[in-house]
Scaffold this active site. Structure first.
Site, PDB file in Angstrom:
ATOM      1  N   GLU A 148      -4.640  10.154   4.350  1.00  0.00           N
ATOM      2  CA  GLU A 148      -4.936  11.082   5.427  1.00  0.00           C
ATOM      3  C   GLU A 148      -3.950  12.233   5.466  1.00  0.00           C
ATOM      4  OE1 GLU A 148      -4.000   7.636   7.091  1.00  0.00           O
ATOM      5  OE2 GLU A 148      -2.050   8.334   6.396  1.00  0.00           O
ATOM      6  N   ASP A 170      -2.215  14.821  21.125  1.00  0.00           N
ATOM      7  CA  ASP A 170      -0.921  14.710  20.451  1.00  0.00           C
ATOM      8  C   ASP A 170      -1.020  15.127  18.995  1.00  0.00           C
ATOM      9  OD1 ASP A 170       0.300  13.830  22.723  1.00  0.00           O
ATOM     10  OD2 ASP A 170       0.418  11.728  22.144  1.00  0.00           O
ATOM     11  N   SER A 209      -6.255   2.833  13.877  1.00  0.00           N
ATOM     12  CA  SER A 209      -5.425   2.488  15.028  1.00  0.00           C
ATOM     13  C   SER A 209      -5.621   3.462  16.188  1.00  0.00           C
ATOM     14  CB  SER A 209      -3.944   2.452  14.622  1.00  0.00           C
ATOM     15  OG  SER A 209      -3.461   3.740  14.319  1.00  0.00           O
ATOM     16  N   TYR A 225      -4.084   4.764   9.806  1.00  0.00           N
ATOM     17  CA  TYR A 225      -3.718   5.411  11.064  1.00  0.00           C
ATOM     18  C   TYR A 225      -4.962   5.762  11.886  1.00  0.00           C
ATOM     19  CZ  TYR A 225      -0.804   8.493  14.032  1.00  0.00           C
ATOM     20  OH  TYR A 225      -0.133   9.084  15.073  1.00  0.00           O
ATOM     21  N   SER A 226      -5.991   6.246  11.217  1.00  0.00           N
ATOM     22  CA  SER A 226      -7.220   6.615  11.915  1.00  0.00           C
ATOM     23  C   SER A 226      -7.812   5.426  12.665  1.00  0.00           C
ATOM     24  CB  SER A 226      -8.246   7.174  10.919  1.00  0.00           C
ATOM     25  OG  SER A 226      -9.482   7.433  11.547  1.00  0.00           O
ATOM     26  N   THR A 278      -8.957   2.808   7.224  1.00  0.00           N
ATOM     27  CA  THR A 278      -8.436   1.529   7.723  1.00  0.00           C
ATOM     28  C   THR A 278      -6.951   1.628   8.076  1.00  0.00           C
ATOM     29  OG1 THR A 278      -8.106   0.848   5.418  1.00  0.00           O
ATOM     30  CG2 THR A 278     -10.108   0.080   6.512  1.00  0.00           C
ATOM     31  N   ASP A 297       0.818  -1.209   0.000  1.00  0.00           N
ATOM     32  CA  ASP A 297       0.000   0.000   0.000  1.00  0.00           C
ATOM     33  C   ASP A 297       0.858   1.268   0.000  1.00  0.00           C
ATOM     34  OD1 ASP A 297      -2.091  -1.724   0.077  1.00  0.00           O
ATOM     35  OD2 ASP A 297      -2.643  -1.343   2.152  1.00  0.00           O
ATOM     36  N   GLY A 298       2.001   1.216   0.701  1.00  0.00           N
ATOM     37  CA  GLY A 298       2.889   2.371   0.716  1.00  0.00           C
ATOM     38  C   GLY A 298       3.409   2.712  -0.664  1.00  0.00           C
TER      39      GLY A 298
END
Length: 294
Positions: free
Chosen positions: A150, A179, A195, A192-193, A190, A75-76
């Protein structure tokens, strides 16, 4: 037909798949253009030392007469390919040679099996919305200011939390004491959000989600808004700078910079391996709904 090929790294075990792909394209008189850094990586392998394909290294070289871009990785890799694709409308075929492969839905075997359908475009093409960023002070003309997953605001060089004043369509929403803050598309929901406790949003929905990162408030929860709404953020910090990331790209901004975020005026198009791939991936790769007791 012209196609682009992109990757960030390559492993010897994947040589047979790439060789079959390149052979197929050459046998069908398909013009292949390889991203310059990926070309150099491939040329380091004995099997590809005689590669003789034209290369590209800038998004302006990917004109709209390209039919497809093939990314080899995870994905990266797809996220890193977006600055090359931009608003060209060139669909991306993500071949998963990495780990998770949530966006890169074609595993290597399925990719080879369906290569005829891929080139004939007889396969699902899914539009994915992006976020567009503008800042009040810093000129980002040289910075690709769009994100498929994101946009993240994070504290920098301090252990103290930052305060982010959020406005939706010029109406004050709240002040996040945390933070940081994640503004995510359905595609990024699906990542960072998720997590940080954010919801999963189907890519077929027209929404964004604001997810605070480690908020110091029990009642600060993720918020889903329409992707037609505009977001305005003011950042307050004890130090001069804060961190800003757009997908895989990271920079620092002076806290005087206010952020303006809205839906981008174009889409990124991803080819999917088959129908209902998104929900299948939720079950198989995120173990969504799996009951370990059974």
């Amino acid at each position: 037909m012209k196609i682009a090929v992109y990757g960030q790294r390559f492993w010897k075990k994947n040589i047979p798949y790439l060789s079959r792909f390149l052979g197929y394209a050459c046998n069908h008189s398909i013009e292949i253009y390889v991203e310059k850094s990926f070309f150099d990586i491939l040329s380091s392998f004995e099997e590809f030392k005689n590669l003789d394909f034209p290369v590209f290294s800038h998004y302006k070289e990917l004109t709209k007469d390209f039919s497809l871009m093939f990314t080899f990785g995870g994905d990266g890799t797809i996220l890193s390919a977006i600055p090359f694709i931009r608003d060209s409308g060139i669909p991306i075929v993500g071949v998963n040679t990495g780990n998770l492969g949530f966006l890169a839905t074609f595993n290597k075997d399925v990719f080879i099996q369906k290569i005829d359908k891929i080139f004939s475009r007889k396969i699902n093409i899914i539009p994915r919305s992006l976020l567009c960023l503008k800042t009040s002070v810093t000129d980002h003309n040289k910075f690709f200011n769009f994100a498929l997953n994101e946009i993240v605001i994070l504290r920098k060089e301090t252990v103290s939390m930052i305060t982010i004043d959020a406005y939706i369509d010029n109406e004050f929403l709240t002040s996040y004491w945390a933070d940081g803050l994640i503004i995510s598309t359905p595609t990024g929901s699906t990542g960072y959000s998720l997590s940080c406790g954010g919801p999963i949003i189907s890519p077929y929905n027209k929404n964004f989600v604001l997810t605070p990162i480690s908020p110091h408030n029990l009642f600060s929860r993720p918020l889903i808004i329409s992707d037609h709404q505009k977001i305005h953020l003011k950042i307050h910090s004890r130090v001069k700078y804060y961190s800003l990331s757009l997908d895989t790209r990271l920079t620092s901004l002076n806290k005087e910079n206010e952020l303006y975020i809205q839906k981008a005026p174009f889409y990124i198009y991803l080819l999917e391996e088959g129908k209902n791939t998104y929900y299948k991936t939720l079950r198989e790769k995120l173990l969504w709904g799996i009951d370990q007791r059974n």
